[in-house]
Design an enzyme around this catalytic site. Structure first.
Site, PDB file in Angstrom:
ATOM      1  N   LEU A  21      -0.855   7.641   6.309  1.00  0.00           N
ATOM      2  CA  LEU A  21      -1.937   6.680   6.540  1.00  0.00           C
ATOM      3  C   LEU A  21      -1.952   5.541   5.740  1.00  0.00           C
ATOM      4  CD1 LEU A  21      -4.934   9.515   7.317  1.00  0.00           C
ATOM      5  CD2 LEU A  21      -3.530   8.108   8.993  1.00  0.00           C
ATOM      6  N   ASP A  22      -2.594   4.304   5.802  1.00  0.00           N
ATOM      7  CA  ASP A  22      -2.653   3.291   5.015  1.00  0.00           C
ATOM      8  C   ASP A  22      -3.382   3.879   3.893  1.00  0.00           C
ATOM      9  OD1 ASP A  22      -0.975   1.668   6.765  1.00  0.00           O
ATOM     10  OD2 ASP A  22      -2.860   0.709   7.630  1.00  0.00           O
ATOM     11  N   MET A  23      -3.296   3.129   2.663  1.00  0.00           N
ATOM     12  CA  MET A  23      -4.127   3.377   1.712  1.00  0.00           C
ATOM     13  C   MET A  23      -5.575   3.103   1.788  1.00  0.00           C
ATOM     14  SD  MET A  23      -3.838   1.926  -2.215  1.00  0.00           S
ATOM     15  CE  MET A  23      -4.894   2.318  -3.426  1.00  0.00           C
ATOM     16  N   THR A  42      -7.133   3.503   4.972  1.00  0.00           N
ATOM     17  CA  THR A  42      -7.551   4.294   5.774  1.00  0.00           C
ATOM     18  C   THR A  42      -7.779   5.696   5.505  1.00  0.00           C
ATOM     19  OG1 THR A  42      -6.219   3.064   7.267  1.00  0.00           O
ATOM     20  CG2 THR A  42      -6.830   5.204   8.226  1.00  0.00           C
ATOM     21  N   HIS A  60       0.237  -0.712  10.164  1.00  0.00           N
ATOM     22  CA  HIS A  60      -0.841  -1.644  10.500  1.00  0.00           C
ATOM     23  C   HIS A  60      -1.168  -1.697  12.117  1.00  0.00           C
ATOM     24  CE1 HIS A  60      -0.515  -3.464   6.123  1.00  0.00           C
ATOM     25  NE2 HIS A  60      -0.466  -2.223   5.972  1.00  0.00           N
TER      26      HIS A  60
END
Length: 562
Positions: A401-403, A405, A507
């Site tokens: 997961l994105d940082m 998120t 993203h």
């Protein structure tokens, strides 16, 4: 070029450190300066058509060294605190405009070496196009092609006839066991004659084709010579141009662009390096003994076709062109730390939502990395779990997961389980669901599907761009839950939405939400593709997968806290 605020600003505290340009919240002074610049831009009617297609502008808060403080009674008098303004690239075909700082080097000056050499290179381009499209060249190529095909056909037919004649002679020899010497000699002479005739035919065609090829090669050689000259002159011009960009820093040191970029992976400066707003602003400040205090860059106009920009929003400086330059230009200034490096969850336990002896699912908080990346010592889910489960084998983290998120992250305790779960991701049998709040009202249908291929923007990592030629397939389905106003104490309206990603590109949900061809509304708090807030309002709330050992279908959910 220094502008002083039209309103008193003495009540605003000065920034303690200069802005970290790649991740920042605009200082109140920068916001005031940007608003004044926006009013000026809006007043220039002759620029509006060009600016509608979009351009980045920047402001730099500066302090003079004359010791004069702000005069609240007459704010238009000379003050100690003011601002500079700049635009990226050129505007209305010029680099010089009275309100904005000049470029580091004006490559558009009519009598300058760049314009003169550029005209010479353009003349070479014109000559190349003339040769490539000339009737003599095209006719020669076509004739050579036709005759080559004809030669192949004639010679192939002649070869076939040779084989048939040879086979006929063999049949004659086999049918007459006691063939006479005279007849044997006749067959040999026939074979030699036919071979000689073929060689003569082959030589004749070869000569004709060589003559035609010579005509074509005459043009090809000249075209290649011109292309080589163009390449050499372009490289020399580029180098000479980049050598003119002699950039200062706060310590008074000077480096040209080639020196700056020779320490990078690409070695050579990319096109447009040194022409962005912030390098222009810092250069002018250093040249005129103005102390830089804070910066901000904002977008004016429509979003570009591939990138995502929103009118009036603030954006960080680009990485590919500006990061190496700013690493030099900011030396000597006390700069804010990169806020992404601050371990915001250092004292908090990682929540485990599900666990058995084979795997676990954690609720990753927003602001924590899934894996450490280049900085191996940074706090991450991987670090936490590797410490908690030292006997675990394999990479552990199955997906990321994105940082920014939050939400459910699947982790394997063994290499074999990790391989099985990754295979499930690869064949798209794992189902995921995200909840998000969008910054605006989505005008699309309540449900839908977005297909916009994505790839990395190499000049602005980690930002992704939509690219229908080189991008990888990215598919998202969505369902709108609700639309409301005045949520989260902001004046803008918001859309609460569910995302079902069918692919897992970097993203993906953020770009599909923000892009004009997607939903046209960035996720609230998305500072890469929208506007910064207290967090990114994106949460992975549900995951469904087959247990690698037992074969059961597991459905795990963790609702968002927003």
């Amino acid at each position: 070029m220094i502008h002083f605020f039209k309103k008193p600003v003495s009540h605003l505290a000065l920034p303690e450190k200069f802005t970290y340009p790649f991740h920042y919240t605009p200082h109140p002074l920068c916001v005031l300066a940007a608003e004044e610049v926006k009013k000026y831009i809006a007043s220039r009617k002759e620029w509006q058509e060009e600016l509608a297609s979009g351009k980045m502008f920047g402001v730099l808060i500066v302090q003079t060294d004359n010791g004069i403080t702000n005069n609240e009674e007459n704010p238009n008098e000379e003050n100690q605190i003011g601002y500079l303004a700049a635009f990226s690239g050129n505007l209305a075909g010029k680099n010089l405009h009275p309100y904005f700082v000049p470029p580091v080097y004006d490559l558009l000056q009519p009598e300058g070496f760049f314009k003169i050499e550029e005209e010479q290179i353009s003349a070479i381009n014109i000559r190349i196009r003339e040769l490539e499209n000339s009737s003599s060249y095209l006719d020669s190529k076509e004739k050579w092609k036709i005759e080559t095909e004809q030669a192949n056909a004639v010679l192939n037919q002649a070869k076939a006839e040779l084989k048939m004649a040879k086979k006929a002679r063999e049949i004659r020899r086999q049918s007459s066991p006691e063939i006479s010497e005279e007849e044997q000699a006749s067959l040999i002479r026939e074979s030699q004659y036919q071979k000689a005739e073929y060689k003569r035919l082959e030589k004749e065609w070869k000569k004709r084709l060589e003559e035609l090829e010579t005509e074509v090669r005459h043009f090809d050689i000249e075209i290649e010579r011109l292309k080589t000259e163009r390449k050499e002159r372009s490289a020399a011009l580029q180098r000479k141009l980049f050598e003119q960009f002699r950039l200062l820093n706060a310590q008074g040191e000077v480096k040209d662009l080639y020196t700056i970029f020779e320490q990078t992976v690409q070695k050579v400066p990319p096109a447009g390096a040194g022409e962005c707003a912030l390098p222009k602003l810092l250069q002018y400040a250093y040249l005129h003994q103005l102390k830089p205090l804070a910066m901000a860059e904002f977008w004016w106009g429509d979003s570009p076709k591939n990138e995502i920009r929103h009118h009036g929003y603030y954006y960080p400086s680009c990485k590919g062109k500006c990061e190496p330059i700013l690493q030099h230009m900011l030396q000597g200034l006390e700069v804010d730390e990169n806020p992404l490096l601050n371990p915001v969850h250092e004292d908090k336990e990682l929540e485990i939502v599900f666990e058995d002896e084979w795997l676990l699912v954690v609720n990753k908080p927003a602001g924590m990395l899934s894996v450490p990346g280049k900085a191996e010592d940074r706090d991450s889910v991987y670090h936490r779990l590797k410490k908690k489960y030292p006997e675990a084998t394999g990479p552990m983290i199955v997906h990321r997961l994105d940082m920014a998120t939050s939400g459910l992250l699947l982790v394997a305790k063994t290499k074999e389980v990790h391989q099985d779960l990754q295979a499930q991701f690869a064949n798209r049998s794992i189902k995921k669901r995200y909840v998000a709040v969008l910054d605006g009202i989505v005008l699309s249908e309540r449900t839908g599907r977005i297909e916009l291929p994505l790839c990395l923007n190499p000049l602005d990592r980690p930002r992704q761009i939509v690219n229908k030629e080189y991008g990888k397939e990215a598919i998202t389905e969505y369902r709108i839950i609700s639309k409301s106003g005045s949520t989260f104490n902001e004046s803008r309206k918001h859309t609460r939405i569910i995302f079902y990603p069918l692919t897992g590109r970097t993203h993906q949900l953020r770009v599909h939400a923000a892009h004009p061809e997607g939903l046209g509304c960035p996720i609230l708090g998305d500072e890469l593709y929208g506007k910064k807030a207290d967090r990114l309002y994106l949460h992975a709330e549900y995951i469904e997968f087959r247990h690698p050992i037992y074969g059961d279908i597991l459905r795990i959910q963790k609702e968002a806290d927003f």
